[in-house]
Enzyme design. Structure first.
Site, PDB file in Angstrom:
ATOM      1  N   ASP A   8      85.121  -4.476   4.177  1.00 30.34           N
ATOM      2  CA  ASP A   8      84.333  -5.654   3.853  1.00 30.34           C
ATOM      3  C   ASP A   8      84.972  -6.286   2.621  1.00 30.34           C
ATOM      4  O   ASP A   8      86.058  -5.872   2.195  1.00 30.34           O
ATOM      5  CB  ASP A   8      82.862  -5.286   3.640  1.00 30.34           C
ATOM      6  CG  ASP A   8      82.618  -4.397   2.427  1.00 30.34           C
ATOM      7  OD1 ASP A   8      83.589  -3.999   1.738  1.00 30.34           O
ATOM      8  OD2 ASP A   8      81.451  -4.094   2.158  1.00 30.34           O
ATOM      9  N   CYS A  64      84.942   0.124   1.769  1.00 30.23           N
ATOM     10  CA  CYS A  64      83.950  -0.799   1.223  1.00 30.23           C
ATOM     11  C   CYS A  64      83.819  -0.473  -0.261  1.00 30.23           C
ATOM     12  O   CYS A  64      84.682   0.208  -0.816  1.00 30.23           O
ATOM     13  CB  CYS A  64      82.619  -0.722   1.969  1.00 30.23           C
ATOM     14  SG  CYS A  64      81.720   0.829   1.867  1.00 30.23           S
ATOM     15  N   HIS A  97      88.271  21.365   9.592  1.00 29.77           N
ATOM     16  CA  HIS A  97      87.046  21.987  10.089  1.00 29.77           C
ATOM     17  C   HIS A  97      86.187  21.079  10.950  1.00 29.77           C
ATOM     18  O   HIS A  97      85.424  21.569  11.768  1.00 29.77           O
ATOM     19  CB  HIS A  97      86.201  22.499   8.923  1.00 29.77           C
ATOM     20  CG  HIS A  97      86.811  23.680   8.238  1.00 29.77           C
ATOM     21  ND1 HIS A  97      86.125  24.431   7.318  1.00 29.77           N
ATOM     22  CD2 HIS A  97      88.038  24.244   8.325  1.00 29.77           C
ATOM     23  CE1 HIS A  97      86.898  25.412   6.879  1.00 29.77           C
ATOM     24  NE2 HIS A  97      88.077  25.307   7.470  1.00 29.77           N
TER      25      HIS A  97
END
Length: 140
Positions: A8, A64, A97
């Site tokens: 953004d 962002c 993981h």
């Protein structure tokens, strides 16, 4: 591997830096293409949609202000595992993981140098499989 990037307005400058710092990734920029106010959800959805279409071969980077909104929005998509990374260790472990396929960064909490370290750690890590597969299968 196909790589998609989005931000953004609050992550625009770091996104542009990342594109220059990782030219070999051939990042496909899904926007924003300016730093005027816009909604992070639009770009999280664009990147997450691409990743969810082929979660084996597609990866994403979202930026962002904090990375939080991007990670929440991206994780709403099927087969996406977006992780907010504040350091290289989290990036590495999220791949080893959790088989993360989208890394989220916050421009307001992560400088350019740290962003490079985080992304490099994420790119270099590989999913360990084994006991982690059953855990991933439990995710709704």
């Amino acid at each position: 591997m196909n790589y998609y990037i989005g931000s953004d307005h609050a992550g625009y400058e770091l996104k542009e830096f990342i594109k220059k710092a990782f030219p070999k990734l051939n990042l496909q920029d899904l926007g924003t293409h300016q730093n005027e106010r816009c909604d992070y959800t639009d770009f999280a959805n664009e990147v997450a949609t691409k990743v969810s279409q082929d979660p084996i071969n597609n990866r994403g980077i979202l930026v962002c202000g904090s990375g939080v909104g991007m990670s929440i929005a991206a994780n709403k998509h099927k087969d996406t595992r977006a992780v907010l990374c504040e350091n290289p260790y989290i990036a590495k472990m999220s791949k080893q993981h959790n088989d993360s396929n989208i890394v989220c960064l916050g421009q307001n909490i992560c400088g350019e140098g740290l962003a490079v370290e985080i992304i490099e750690s994420w790119l270099e890590a590989t999913f360990e499989g084994g006991r982690h597969i059953a855990r991933l299968e439990k995710m709704l």
